[in-house]
Scaffold this active site. Structure first.
Site, mmCIF file in Angstrom:
data_model
loop_
_atom_site.group_PDB
_atom_site.id
_atom_site.type_symbol
_atom_site.label_atom_id
_atom_site.label_comp_id
_atom_site.label_asym_id
_atom_site.label_seq_id
_atom_site.Cartn_x
_atom_site.Cartn_y
_atom_site.Cartn_z
ATOM 1 N N GLU A 95 -6.536 -8.076 -0.492
ATOM 2 C CA GLU A 95 -6.944 -8.049 0.919
ATOM 3 C C GLU A 95 -8.412 -7.671 1.032
ATOM 4 O OE1 GLU A 95 -4.754 -5.441 3.491
ATOM 5 O OE2 GLU A 95 -2.845 -5.887 2.519
ATOM 6 N N GLU A 138 0.815 -1.228 0.000
ATOM 7 C CA GLU A 138 0.000 0.000 0.000
ATOM 8 C C GLU A 138 0.843 1.271 0.000
ATOM 9 O OE1 GLU A 138 -2.972 -0.209 3.110
ATOM 10 O OE2 GLU A 138 -4.269 -1.394 1.828
HETATM 11 C C1 GLA Z 1 -4.071 -2.542 4.820
HETATM 12 C C2 GLA Z 1 -2.689 -3.149 4.954
HETATM 13 C C3 GLA Z 1 -2.637 -4.312 5.876
HETATM 14 C C4 GLA Z 1 -3.518 -4.111 7.085
HETATM 15 C C5 GLA Z 1 -4.915 -3.797 6.629
HETATM 16 C C6 GLA Z 1 -5.890 -3.633 7.775
HETATM 17 O O1 GLA Z 1 -4.771 -3.005 3.763
HETATM 18 O O2 GLA Z 1 -2.129 -3.509 3.720
HETATM 19 O O3 GLA Z 1 -1.294 -4.497 6.268
HETATM 20 O O4 GLA Z 1 -3.015 -3.072 7.836
HETATM 21 O O5 GLA Z 1 -4.899 -2.594 5.929
HETATM 22 O O6 GLA Z 1 -7.178 -3.345 7.313
#
Ligand code: GLA
Ligand code: ZN
Length: 678
Positions: free
Chosen positions: A308, A151
């Site tokens: 995710e 991210e």
């Molecule tokens: C992001 C991050 C993860 C985690 C999630 C929690 O997507 O990539 O490492 O912190 O948020 O929602």
């Protein structure tokens, strides 16, 4: 997505962070995860501190153990490079790696996503780690993909960034005179005499606050510069991996309409798009669908990866409501319905400490296979196994596109006037919502992409437009396409200099209108859109902005219902060449039904058919395989059971039931049907 012949199903799993667990706990996880049908884990997302405990020392022993352990269970690996949080020793020894924030404060070690994109230390050590990982694990055949960093986001305002920024400006504008002209610096006596005069647009120079600034073009350019810097960080790691493993598939997890990075600049360097879907409990299903489509549009000829989602709750929203029974499954299929070939979670096991201790996971703090979340995960795991590779690789087939552009987002976001309520992404979304509710497949793409395959192109708030893209749109309409644009379109060139051709500037000729003035409508005091006849007949609220329009060659479709411009055009339609160009001079209220009717009528006239007729709260998409098989995903997003008529013969894949043409199918609240037809 990954296009790996070994992948014969929707990949199922997600982030697993065993560096937090004892060997006994890991062993217990290895018994539990296969019971939930987990076949893929993303490893090593935040392990830099362990992998490189000091400048000269690398230690892969724990990662070796973890990789062996999951491999013995037959799981695939998405291998992350661990570079999204640097180690403490590095920050202590090389403070250039630390970011300076928009208030000019140099940060100490802490948090994550915290490295300066122009830090010589980061540029040296991040790719080096990626290379060492590729060398060490490259021969593992179960590594399907490489997940670079995590991210990416944020901006840095440090002195190294300032130096790089000035160089970037020199490369772009060549001479200081040219920069002064393009930046319109005669305004407020900003003329620069030397490159050294140029500051970073931060809270101690040009920016008032997060979304207001005195000299918009400087901030827009800074966001472009920052995107390039961060893409460069990504590319350095990708190149390091490819120097060892030329065929490795690389990606990084994006965040849909994230405002700080222009994701179109990442896409060419990503083998497949992957992204993290974390809607808030109040988001409508069409908003989630829009987010998927923004991501899919970055590479419209490939399935994407849902990297995710939470199986149950997040921890970081103000109200972290549980996903209700069935909702995790529904949202997983929604991703698949919009083109994902994976269903991956954050995360496999809940942390016991720190800020994510209340973030949901497949395995809870109490590691039981009897939790609701585990049981729902296991049930979906079973289903995905049964579905095998049926629709893997298939794509949405579209004849319409909506243009979505970060430059327009930035232009509107930083604009001083006409209304704080005018939000770029929300305006684009309103049009997507209309397509989605009508079950009409649509791509969401950058204005830089080719428009050749489309019959209809919608460009809400196409605020900033280059001459080339305006000409492309003109050609598109000339050749028979239908185009629609709105208030706040064609306003500026790439340097945020306002057109002197009369709004909507470069789009004026094709739209056949002149929008003379733009009124900001006060909250709770809408004007109205009045349509006297036809399928759009009615009176609908006009909100946020109202253009006062003079038709040049266009015909008037709708007029304003009140105020001093009552009876003047608000929606117009122009014949141009073989095609048509619509202009909507106001913002619609999403619930009024105006845009749904308008989109249905425009697409119908262009010969585009919905996948199935619209039924309230039923989302329908279609993926088509290369051999022409059609997969129709029907999702009941509502809270009531519904009946839906199927006008063709098909097989329902989750139950293997055959469906006769003309049959009514019942679909329970939150349930999913997947029809397959030839
Ligand atoms: C992001 C991050 C993860 C985690 C999630 C929690 O997507 O990539 O490492 O912190 O948020 O929602
Ligand atoms: Zn910096």
């Amino acid at each position: 997505m990954i296009n790996d012949p070994k992948v014969k199903k929707v990949l199922y799993g997600g982030d697993y962070n065993p560096e937090q667990w004892s060997i006994e706990e890991r062993n217990r996880d290895m018994e539990l995860l296969p019971q939930a049908g987990i076949d893929t884990v993303t490893l090593n997302v935040f392990s830099w501190a362990k992998l490189q405990p000091s400048e000269k020392k690398y230690d892969f022993s724990d990662l070796d153990r973890i990789v062996d352990m999951v491999s013995q269970k037959g799981m695939n690996i998405c291998m992350a490079t661990s570079t999204a949080a640097h180690p403490a020793w590095m920050a202590r020894k090389y403070p250039d790696i630390l970011r300076t924030d928009i208030d000019g404060r140099k940060h100490n070690f802490g948090s994550r996503h915290n490295s300066c994109p122009n830090s010589p230390t980061y540029k040296k050590y991040a790719p080096l780690l990626a290379k060492k990982l590729a060398e060490r694990y490259g021969n593992r055949s179960n590594i399907l993909a490489w997940h670079i960093s995590n991210e990416y986001g944020g901006l840095c305002y440090c002195d190294n960034c300032k130096k790089a920024w000035r160089q970037w400006l020199k490369n772009k504008y060549k001479t200081i005179e040219n920069l002064n002209e393009k930046w319109n610096t005669a305004f407020w006596s900003h003329t620069y005499y030397d490159w050294e005069d140029i500051q970073i647009p931060s809270h101690i120079s040009e920016r008032w606050n997060y979304d207001r600034t005195n000299m918009q073009i400087q901030t827009i350019d800074y966001y472009r510069f920052n995107t390039e810097g961060i893409v460069n960080m990504y590319r350095m790691e990708a190149d390091a991996i490819h120097s060892v493993l030329p065929d490795a598939k690389v990606t990084t997890n994006l965040m849909s309409t994230y405002p700080e990075l222009d994701y179109n600049k990442f896409a060419p360097y990503m083998d497949f798009i992957s992204w993290d879907n974390y809607p808030s409990p109040n988001d409508s299903y069409t908003r989630v669908a829009f987010n998927h489509e923004v991501m899919r549009g970055l590479k419209r000829d490939k399935p994407f990866c849902l990297m995710e989602q939470t199986p149950s709750v997040t921890n970081w929203q103000p109200y972290n409501s549980l996903k209700r029974p069935g909702v995790m499954r529904l949202m997983s299929y929604q991703a698949v319905a919009h083109g994902a070939d994976t269903v991956l979670f954050f995360q496999m096991r809940r942390s016991r400490g720190c800020c994510e201790k209340f973030h949901g996971a497949v395995i809870d703090h109490y590691p039981s296979a009897e939790t609701r979340v585990f049981k729902e995960t296991a049930a979906l795991g079973k289903e995905l196994k049964l579905l095998s590779d049926k629709f893997i690789g298939s794509l949405e087939k579209t004849e319409a596109a909506i243009l979505f552009d970060w430059n327009c987002m930035w232009g509107v976001m930083f604009s001083s006037g006409p209304s704080v309520d005018f939000k770029y992404t929300d305006e684009v979304y309103k049009y997507y919502d209309a397509f989605c509710k009508q079950n009409i497949p649509v791509d969401v793409i950058s204005p830089d992409q080719s428009l050749d395959k489309y019959k209809v192109v919608i460009a809400p708030a196409l605020y900033m437009i280059s001459k080339e893209n305006a000409e492309k749109i003109q050609r598109f309409v000339q050749n028979g396409g239908t185009f629609l644009t709105t208030v706040m379109s064609g306003m500026t060139d790439e340097n945020d200099l306002v057109t002197d051709k009369g709004y909507p500037g470069e789009l004026r000729k094709v739209c056949g209108i002149w929008a003379e003035e733009t009124d900001a409508l006060l909250p709770g005091k809408p004007n109205s859109v009045v349509i006297k006849d036809g399928s759009l007949k009615g009176e609908y609220p006009a909100v946020i902005l109202a253009d006062i329009i003079h038709p040049d060659t266009a015909e008037t479709i709708a007029v304003y219902g009140s105020d001093f411009y009552q009876g003047t055009p608000v929606i117009t339609k122009n014949s141009f060449g073989q095609g048509k160009a619509w202009y909507v001079g106001t913002c619609a209220d999403r619930d009024s039904g105006l845009l749904e009717k308008l989109i249905l009528s425009i697409t119908d006239e262009a010969g585009i058919k919905p996948v199935l007729p619209s039924v309230k709260d039923i989302e329908v998409t279609q993926r088509v395989s290369s051999d022409g098989k059609k997969f129709i995903f029907i999702l009941n997003q509502g809270t009531e059971d519904k009946k839906i008529n199927i006008p063709f013969e098909a097989e329902e894949l989750l139950t293997s039931a055959s469906v006769k043409a003309g049959n009514d199918l019942m679909i329970k609240a939150k349930d999913v049907l997947i029809l397959c037809r030839n």
